[in-house]
Design a protein around this motif. Structure first.
Motif: not given
Lengths: 242, 242
Positions: B103-121
């Protein structure tokens, strides 16, 4: 017990071991469907090449060449990417050099694997019978679209899986395989309706390719079994008829 | 009309443009479920880090650290990877450094995107409400498993899609999205039965983690909305309550 795996797109192939397995290459729209057609119509040998430069170099040496990029025939080529071009009078006993946007790149990715075969709805039964007879682990490699997932290759992987697991000696432990199987079980009840949702269906319909699409989703039109042998593909059934 | 896309695994992220979109990160089992839980229990700030070296360096500076690899708590860490460890008395108003297998690797992949949010059920409704309000294109990024596809993230992507397309201003033209939606529509009728087919279900059950699995598939337990801000994650609801 033999294991079934599915690689959803060429970019994911490094996640899989290739040794001691049969690699089943799938590109329903349209490379593997066309390869099946070619051998059904009597082709002797197919040489898949990655680049247009290679294809053109073969052409200059006098080879017959089929080459397309993004669905369009390349200028120097003898054939484009419609299965209806490859009639017996043009391909029987010939050698053809073949380069497509997705499918032949996928073939080249795994050319060092021990055993690579080519599958489509057209030769589904022949492929399944061969896999059962060989009794080895199976990795189904979807060519996808633009290096990513496409539904038609995924569905077809589900179709192969459904037939293999009816045999006692195949199983799986994979989210990819379970999902492909579940989606196939929805789609197969009305396949001609389901395929209307496909991205490629909508794209090819814009070009007026309805007959081509319909052709690619026909079952068991052919008994051929195209296999990779060094740098080319031949029909195993022609060499060793069963 | 806003477009919905789904990236099935981190390795495929280069196939997508990240600009002018909201990136929705999904890792149901378990990073994004745990991040939702952390903010629900009052965490002030989360710092996702890729390597254990970074995590340990933060630990030496006195930070609280949660770190796991392949489901097991790393020795130097204060927390492992069970959502039940992160109780309010341990995390309220704290800053936590967090490193997980996927999970945290994925977050770091897109850390330069404009807007990143975290989702779960757990915060599905909150995420959907936010996406509708923002009225932008959406790219759902599945963390997957071992750099490849996993069904639970795919299903959840289907769940988000189903809710978004009920609104007039969302649509899609993607095989990934259509397949996720179709699979979700099978699974949702009896989700607790369907998830028994998941590779991760079988894997986590071997560790005796039934309660953790059940927790991760509960809907709308929380109204938090974790968003990326520079190198850390905060709860947008806490800053600007709606």
């Amino acid at each position: 017990m033999n294991n079934i795996e599915i690689c959803l797109a060429p970019k994911l192939i490094d996640n899989y071991r290739l040794d001691n397995k049969i690699i089943v290459i799938v590109d329903i729209l349209r490379a593997t469907t066309i390869i099946t057609t070619l051998f059904e119509n009597g082709l002797a040998k197919l040489i898949p090449v990655k680049s247009l430069e290679e294809a053109e170099s073969y052409k200059k040496q006098g080879f017959l060449v089929a080459a397309e990029r993004n669905g369009k025939k390349v200028d120097f080529a003898d054939f484009g990417n419609s299965p209806f071009e490859f009639t017996p009078d043009r391909v029987e006993n010939e050698t053809l050099v073949y380069s497509t946007t997705n499918g032949t790149n996928t073939i080249n990715l795994v050319r060092n694997a021990n055993e690579v075969i080519i599958a489509s709805f057209l030769n589904l039964r022949s492929v399944v019978e061969y896999l059962v007879k060989q009794n080895k682990d199976v990795l189904i490699l979807c060519s996808g679209w633009m290096q990513d997932f496409c539904t038609e290759d995924f569905l077809f992987s589900g179709a192969i899986t459904e037939k293999l697991i009816r045999k006692n000696n195949f199983s799986f432990d994979s989210d990819q395989v379970q999902s492909a199987l579940d989606l196939w079980r929805i789609a197969k009840n009305d396949l001609s309706k389901y395929i209307k949702k496909l991205f490629q269906y909508k794209r090819l319909m814009q070009f007026g390719f309805k007959e081509i699409i319909d052709y690619c989703f026909q079952f068991n039109l052919s008994e051929v079994l195209p296999v990779m042998e060094e740098n080319h593909i031949i029909d195993l059934k022609k060499i060793a008829p069963t």
